[in-house]
Design a protein around this motif. Structure first.
Motif, short mmCIF file in Angstrom:
data_model
loop_
_atom_site.label_atom_id
_atom_site.label_comp_id
_atom_site.label_asym_id
_atom_site.label_seq_id
_atom_site.Cartn_x
_atom_site.Cartn_y
_atom_site.Cartn_z
N HIS A 1 16.18 -24.05 -17.55
CA HIS A 1 16.00 -23.91 -19.00
C HIS A 1 14.57 -23.55 -19.36
N ARG B 1 39.66 -22.87 -22.23
CA ARG B 1 38.51 -22.01 -22.52
C ARG B 1 38.23 -21.04 -21.39
N ASN C 1 22.70 -23.43 -23.85
CA ASN C 1 23.67 -24.47 -23.51
C ASN C 1 25.08 -23.92 -23.65
N GLY C 2 25.91 -24.23 -22.65
CA GLY C 2 27.31 -23.83 -22.72
C GLY C 2 27.58 -22.39 -22.31
N ALA C 3 26.55 -21.69 -21.84
CA ALA C 3 26.73 -20.26 -21.49
C ALA C 3 27.59 -20.06 -20.25
N GLY C 4 27.64 -21.12 -19.39
CA GLY C 4 28.47 -21.00 -18.18
C GLY C 4 27.67 -21.07 -16.88
N LYS C 5 26.41 -21.47 -16.96
CA LYS C 5 25.54 -21.49 -15.76
C LYS C 5 26.09 -22.47 -14.71
N SER C 6 26.37 -23.71 -15.13
CA SER C 6 26.88 -24.71 -14.17
C SER C 6 28.22 -24.27 -13.62
N THR C 7 29.05 -23.70 -14.47
CA THR C 7 30.37 -23.24 -14.02
C THR C 7 30.22 -22.14 -12.97
N1 LIG Z 1 36.43 -29.14 -17.67
C1 LIG Z 1 36.20 -28.39 -18.75
N2 LIG Z 1 37.20 -28.12 -19.65
C2 LIG Z 1 36.96 -27.35 -20.73
N3 LIG Z 1 35.79 -26.76 -21.00
C3 LIG Z 1 34.78 -26.99 -20.15
C4 LIG Z 1 34.92 -27.81 -18.99
N4 LIG Z 1 33.74 -27.85 -18.34
C5 LIG Z 1 32.88 -27.08 -19.07
N5 LIG Z 1 33.51 -26.58 -20.14
C6 LIG Z 1 32.93 -25.71 -21.16
O1 LIG Z 1 32.49 -24.54 -20.50
C7 LIG Z 1 31.34 -24.02 -21.14
C8 LIG Z 1 30.28 -23.74 -20.09
O2 LIG Z 1 29.85 -24.98 -19.55
P1 LIG Z 1 28.68 -25.01 -18.47
O3 LIG Z 1 28.45 -26.44 -18.12
O4 LIG Z 1 29.00 -24.08 -17.38
O5 LIG Z 1 27.47 -24.43 -19.32
P2 LIG Z 1 25.91 -24.39 -18.99
O6 LIG Z 1 25.45 -23.01 -19.25
O7 LIG Z 1 25.65 -24.94 -17.64
O8 LIG Z 1 25.36 -25.34 -20.12
P3 LIG Z 1 24.08 -26.35 -20.17
O9 LIG Z 1 22.86 -25.48 -20.28
O10 LIG Z 1 24.33 -27.10 -21.43
O11 LIG Z 1 24.09 -27.21 -18.94
C9 LIG Z 1 30.95 -25.03 -22.19
O12 LIG Z 1 31.38 -24.58 -23.46
C10 LIG Z 1 31.69 -26.28 -21.80
O13 LIG Z 1 32.00 -27.06 -22.92
#
Ligand SMILES: Nc1ncnc2c1ncn2[C@@H]1O[C@H](COP(=O)(O)OP(=O)(O)OP(=O)(O)O)[C@@H](O)[C@H]1O
Length: 260
Positions: A197, A17, A39-45
């Motif tokens: 959030h 992804r 959720n899942g937007a990529g903030k933690s990443t």
């Molecule tokens: N190790 C991984 N392998 C594949 N996809 C991943 C991995 N880690 C995260 N993802 C995907 O990357 C996307 C972003 O994840 P991330 O945790 O950065 O989102 P987020 O904005 O912090 O979400 P949340 O608000 O739910 O915490 C999500 O779709 C997640 O499923």
């Protein structure tokens, strides 16, 4: 304000992804930047990548004129504190032991000097966790443990604090106390970036908001400029009413009414 952090065209792929797609922004000391998005937007990443814990496929991140990927783990730990979203503790250590890890880049807890001790105690006090210091960390409630981990991040006395959902487990009084603390840290000259959030608290306390949607920046600016009904609908799939009064933004959110 002098620019301290530069993220330039940062893209990250996890598994198959593409999670971040050419993210670019600059940030300066004194900013309290709220990272918001569904959720899942990529903030933690993005936070992990800014912390140097994930390596971008392309693009670069510079902090204080240094490329993050060129810094040693110790150099990074002296400049960047990272508060992760997952905070479980399974070891038989006290809350203070956890906070002391914030001084690891300086040799503590093996060689704790008076400055380390003062930083640990200040971190515990600022996070409202000083009364928890002697408690076994594994016995703490979710909100108590969240404040202990925040104290650990503060104890490092770093110029950049990256906090992933620092108020998620907290009651309203502690949420406001932590948001006030983060705002104070930034106004004292730090740079604070927090994934959040709660849009109302983000609007009230942050100096700037970045909205991530599907791995890209959908909006970036002052809360009053970013939080518009069209953005709430397109990024968060909610209808929102926004009222600005006496320097505060009041948000009322409701599900999108598909009948109109
Ligand atoms: N190790 C991984 N392998 C594949 N996809 C991943 C991995 N880690 C995260 N993802 C995907 O990357 C996307 C972003 O994840 P991330 O945790 O950065 O989102 P987020 O904005 O912090 O979400 P949340 O608000 O739910 O915490 C999500 O779709 C997640 O499923």
């Amino acid at each position: 304000m002098s620019v301290q952090l530069i993220a330039c065209d940062v893209s990250v792929t996890l598994g198959k992804r593409k999670v971040l797609n050419a993210v670019s922004f600059e940030a300066s000391k004194g900013e309290f930047l709220g990272l918001i998005g569904p959720n899942g937007a990529g903030k933690s990443t993005l936070l992990k990548t800014l912390a140097g814990l994930l390596c971008p496929d392309s693009g670069a991140i510079r902090f204080s004129r240094h490329n993050i990927t060129d810094m040693s783990p110790q150099e990074r730990a002296r400049k960047i504190a990272y508060l992760p979203q997952a905070r479980s503790v399974y070891w038989s250590v006290t809350a203070r032991d956890i906070v002391a890890l914030g001084r690891f880049a300086y040799g503590a807890p093996l060689t704790e000097n008076p400055h380390d001790t003062a930083a640990i105690e200040r971190g515990l006090k600022d996070a409202g966790a000083d009364h928890l210091a002697k408690r076994p960390a594994a016995e703490l409630s979710g909100g108590e443990l969240a404040r202990v981990h925040l104290a650990r991040a503060l104890a490092g006395e770093t110029p950049l604090l990256l906090a992933d959902e620092p108020i998620a487990a907290l009651d309203p009084a502690h949420q406001m106390a932590v948001m006030t603390l983060l705002k104070t840290k930034s106004s004292e000259g730090g740079l604070v970036i927090a994934a959040l959030h709660d849009l109302s608290l983000a609007a009230r306390y942050c100096s700037r908001l970045i909205v991530l949607k599907e791995g890209s920046i959908a909006s970036d600016g002052a809360p009053g400029d970013v939080l518009r009904p069209s953005l709430l609908k397109s990024a968060f799939s909610v209808d929102g009413t926004i009222v600005e009064r006496a320097g505060h933004i009041d948000l009322t959110l409701q599900p999108i009414d598909h009948s109109v």
